[in-house]
Design an enzyme around this catalytic site. Structure first.
Site, PDB file in Angstrom:
ATOM      1  N   SER A 190       0.852  -1.200   0.000  1.00  0.00           N
ATOM      2  CA  SER A 190       0.000   0.000   0.000  1.00  0.00           C
ATOM      3  C   SER A 190       0.879   1.238   0.000  1.00  0.00           C
ATOM      4  O   SER A 190       2.031   1.195   0.450  1.00  0.00           O
ATOM      5  CB  SER A 190      -0.864   0.001   1.257  1.00  0.00           C
ATOM      6  OG  SER A 190      -1.502   1.249   1.427  1.00  0.00           O
ATOM      7  N   TYR A 203      -1.895  -1.113  10.565  1.00  0.00           N
ATOM      8  CA  TYR A 203      -2.015  -1.461   9.138  1.00  0.00           C
ATOM      9  C   TYR A 203      -0.781  -0.995   8.356  1.00  0.00           C
ATOM     10  O   TYR A 203      -0.178  -1.773   7.593  1.00  0.00           O
ATOM     11  CB  TYR A 203      -3.280  -0.811   8.572  1.00  0.00           C
ATOM     12  CG  TYR A 203      -3.475  -1.004   7.088  1.00  0.00           C
ATOM     13  CD1 TYR A 203      -4.024  -2.182   6.582  1.00  0.00           C
ATOM     14  CD2 TYR A 203      -3.136   0.000   6.178  1.00  0.00           C
ATOM     15  CE1 TYR A 203      -4.225  -2.354   5.217  1.00  0.00           C
ATOM     16  CE2 TYR A 203      -3.336  -0.159   4.815  1.00  0.00           C
ATOM     17  CZ  TYR A 203      -3.876  -1.343   4.342  1.00  0.00           C
ATOM     18  OH  TYR A 203      -4.070  -1.515   2.985  1.00  0.00           O
TER      19      TYR A 203
HETATM   20  P1  NAD Z   1     -11.516  -5.979   0.016  1.00  0.00           P
HETATM   21  O1  NAD Z   1     -12.225  -5.865   1.304  1.00  0.00           O
HETATM   22  O2  NAD Z   1     -12.361  -6.104  -1.190  1.00  0.00           O
HETATM   23  O3  NAD Z   1     -10.524  -7.212   0.016  1.00  0.00           O
HETATM   24  C1  NAD Z   1      -9.856  -7.647   1.168  1.00  0.00           C
HETATM   25  C2  NAD Z   1     -10.189  -9.108   1.326  1.00  0.00           C
HETATM   26  O4  NAD Z   1      -9.360  -9.641   2.343  1.00  0.00           O
HETATM   27  C3  NAD Z   1     -11.606  -9.404   1.773  1.00  0.00           C
HETATM   28  O5  NAD Z   1     -12.483  -9.519   0.680  1.00  0.00           O
HETATM   29  C4  NAD Z   1     -11.451 -10.719   2.497  1.00  0.00           C
HETATM   30  O6  NAD Z   1     -11.813 -11.790   1.657  1.00  0.00           O
HETATM   31  C5  NAD Z   1      -9.966 -10.822   2.762  1.00  0.00           C
HETATM   32  N1  NAD Z   1      -9.725 -11.063   4.163  1.00  0.00           N
HETATM   33  C6  NAD Z   1      -9.654 -10.167   5.162  1.00  0.00           C
HETATM   34  N2  NAD Z   1      -9.442 -10.799   6.335  1.00  0.00           N
HETATM   35  C7  NAD Z   1      -9.397 -12.135   6.052  1.00  0.00           C
HETATM   36  C8  NAD Z   1      -9.205 -13.309   6.829  1.00  0.00           C
HETATM   37  N3  NAD Z   1      -9.001 -13.240   8.157  1.00  0.00           N
HETATM   38  N4  NAD Z   1      -9.229 -14.486   6.205  1.00  0.00           N
HETATM   39  C9  NAD Z   1      -9.441 -14.587   4.865  1.00  0.00           C
HETATM   40  N5  NAD Z   1      -9.600 -13.498   4.080  1.00  0.00           N
HETATM   41  C10 NAD Z   1      -9.582 -12.299   4.678  1.00  0.00           C
HETATM   42  O7  NAD Z   1     -10.555  -4.727  -0.088  1.00  0.00           O
HETATM   43  P2  NAD Z   1      -9.358  -4.346  -1.080  1.00  0.00           P
HETATM   44  O8  NAD Z   1      -9.183  -2.908  -0.886  1.00  0.00           O
HETATM   45  O9  NAD Z   1      -9.562  -4.897  -2.420  1.00  0.00           O
HETATM   46  O10 NAD Z   1      -8.109  -5.054  -0.399  1.00  0.00           O
HETATM   47  C11 NAD Z   1      -7.204  -5.901  -1.078  1.00  0.00           C
HETATM   48  C12 NAD Z   1      -5.787  -5.579  -0.662  1.00  0.00           C
HETATM   49  O11 NAD Z   1      -5.466  -4.269  -1.125  1.00  0.00           O
HETATM   50  C13 NAD Z   1      -5.560  -5.552   0.849  1.00  0.00           C
HETATM   51  O12 NAD Z   1      -4.331  -6.154   1.139  1.00  0.00           O
HETATM   52  C14 NAD Z   1      -5.488  -4.069   1.152  1.00  0.00           C
HETATM   53  O13 NAD Z   1      -4.717  -3.820   2.299  1.00  0.00           O
HETATM   54  C15 NAD Z   1      -4.823  -3.570  -0.099  1.00  0.00           C
HETATM   55  N6  NAD Z   1      -4.932  -2.135  -0.335  1.00  0.00           N
HETATM   56  C16 NAD Z   1      -6.160  -1.578  -0.530  1.00  0.00           C
HETATM   57  C17 NAD Z   1      -6.237  -0.205  -0.744  1.00  0.00           C
HETATM   58  C18 NAD Z   1      -7.544   0.485  -0.966  1.00  0.00           C
HETATM   59  O14 NAD Z   1      -7.577   1.712  -0.972  1.00  0.00           O
HETATM   60  N7  NAD Z   1      -8.647  -0.218  -1.144  1.00  0.00           N
HETATM   61  C19 NAD Z   1      -5.072   0.573  -0.761  1.00  0.00           C
HETATM   62  C20 NAD Z   1      -3.849  -0.057  -0.565  1.00  0.00           C
HETATM   63  C21 NAD Z   1      -3.800  -1.402  -0.346  1.00  0.00           C
END
Ligand code: NAD
Ligand code: MG
Length: 298
Positions: A190, A203
């Site tokens: 991130s 985080y």
């Molecule tokens: P999202 O909520 O759609 O996806 C995250 C997924 O993580 C969830 O759908 C869930 O299935 C899974 N998860 C969480 N805890 C879990 C557990 N204990 N066991 C199994 N699965 C679990 O959100 P996203 O934003 O698409 O996130 C995907 C990745 O992107 C993450 O690593 C997040 O940190 C990273 N990220 C997101 C952003 C943003 O702005 N959305 C920015 C930087 C990084």
């Protein structure tokens, strides 16, 4: 021809500003419940055979960035196993349907990645179902904002590290014996790894760890012909943000601070994960590809 990821257009205007009312979802949140629908490339991602015959395991593939990557991988010709929490079955079903529509195998693997047995077990299950594994995307993540360190509980600190760091370690370690030369590992970091927000202490710390883990491991695995890379997203419109990732009152301005002036959509992440998975990136390892709306990074 309908617009796809190759269409020439102004990136500042590619998506209308997300005019979200403040929204809060319990638990990990669902794509199906987002008030402003996220674009995971369902209508736009066009595959060109870049991952023909490949076998991928993607954690957090039910929604957001992981779902966009799953859809793109399937359209590029890969079979895709999806790890997600059981409460996200509804979202996962929709992604499974899209993978199958693309003519590829989908394997649904509900469970909790903070449980090491599950985090390791998804590798064996993928290998048995697909006859191998050559792309591992560690993408599941937990993000809960807490304004004051005094209120950051040991339980949350532990769960954030288990989900974002330990699970990546467990799943990667279980995958290694199966990864032939040419295989790739892609981890999701991130912008928080370099520009941590004051209310995301736990985080942001995990995201910096993911970068260091990946750069160290990339060197270790390079002689074996296995590449390890990272994608570091900026503000992307996904359920994570509405399920406690950000205070709800900041959501209407989410992403507007980026040079491109808007939040990103999951569909805009998928090509980065396709590039790092395919042979096109054969000389790229230990790299972090920032997909963040133009924010400067070290
Ligand atoms: P999202 O909520 O759609 O996806 C995250 C997924 O993580 C969830 O759908 C869930 O299935 C899974 N998860 C969480 N805890 C879990 C557990 N204990 N066991 C199994 N699965 C679990 O959100 P996203 O934003 O698409 O996130 C995907 C990745 O992107 C993450 O690593 C997040 O940190 C990273 N990220 C997101 C952003 C943003 O702005 N959305 C920015 C930087 C990084
Ligand atoms: Mg989800």
């Amino acid at each position: 021809m309908a617009a796809d990821q190759y269409t020439f257009e102004d990136p500042t205007k590619k998506y209308a500003d997300i005019d979200t009312t403040a929204q809060y979802q319990e638990g990990s949140g669902l794509d199906s419940q987002l008030e402003e629908t996220a674009d995971r490339g369902e209508k736009s991602y066009r595959g060109t055979g870049r991952l023909q015959g490949r076998k991928a395991l993607i954690t957090g593939a039910d929604s957001g960035i992981g779902a966009a990557v799953a859809i793109a991988y399937a359209r590029e010709g890969a079979d895709v196993a999806l790890s997600y929490l059981p409460e996200e079955e509804e979202d996962a079903k929709a992604v499974v349907a899209l993978i199958e529509e693309a003519g590829q195998k989908a394997l649904a693997l509900p469970g909790d990645l903070t449980d090491s047995a599950y985090a390791k077990g998804i590798v064996e299950k993928t290998v048995s179902a697909f006859g191998g594994l050559d792309i591992l995307v560690n993408n599941a993540g937990k993000q809960q904002h807490v304004e004051d360190l005094a209120e950051l509980t040991d339980e949350q600190f532990d769960e954030t590290f288990k989900t974002n760091v330990y699970a990546m370690f467990w799943t990667t370690k279980a995958a290694l014996p199966h990864l032939a030369p040419g295989s790739t590992i892609i981890n999701t970091s991130s912008i928080q790894a370099y520009s941590p927000s004051e209310n995301l202490v736990d985080y942001a710390t995990t995201k910096a760890s993911i970068n260091a883990f990946s750069k160290a491991l990339a060197q270790q695995l390079a002689p074996k012909g296995i590449r390890v890379n990272v994608v570091a997203p900026g503000p992307i419109w996904t359920p994570l943000q509405t399920a406690g990732g950000q205070p709800t009152d900041v959501l209407p301005e989410f992403g507007e601070q980026t040079p491109l002036g808007r939040a990103g959509q999951p569909a805009e992440l998928a090509p980065a994960y396709v590039f790092l998975a395919s042979g096109e990136s054969s000389y790229v390892s230990g790299e972090t590809l920032n997909v963040n709306g133009g924010m400067p990074t070290p």
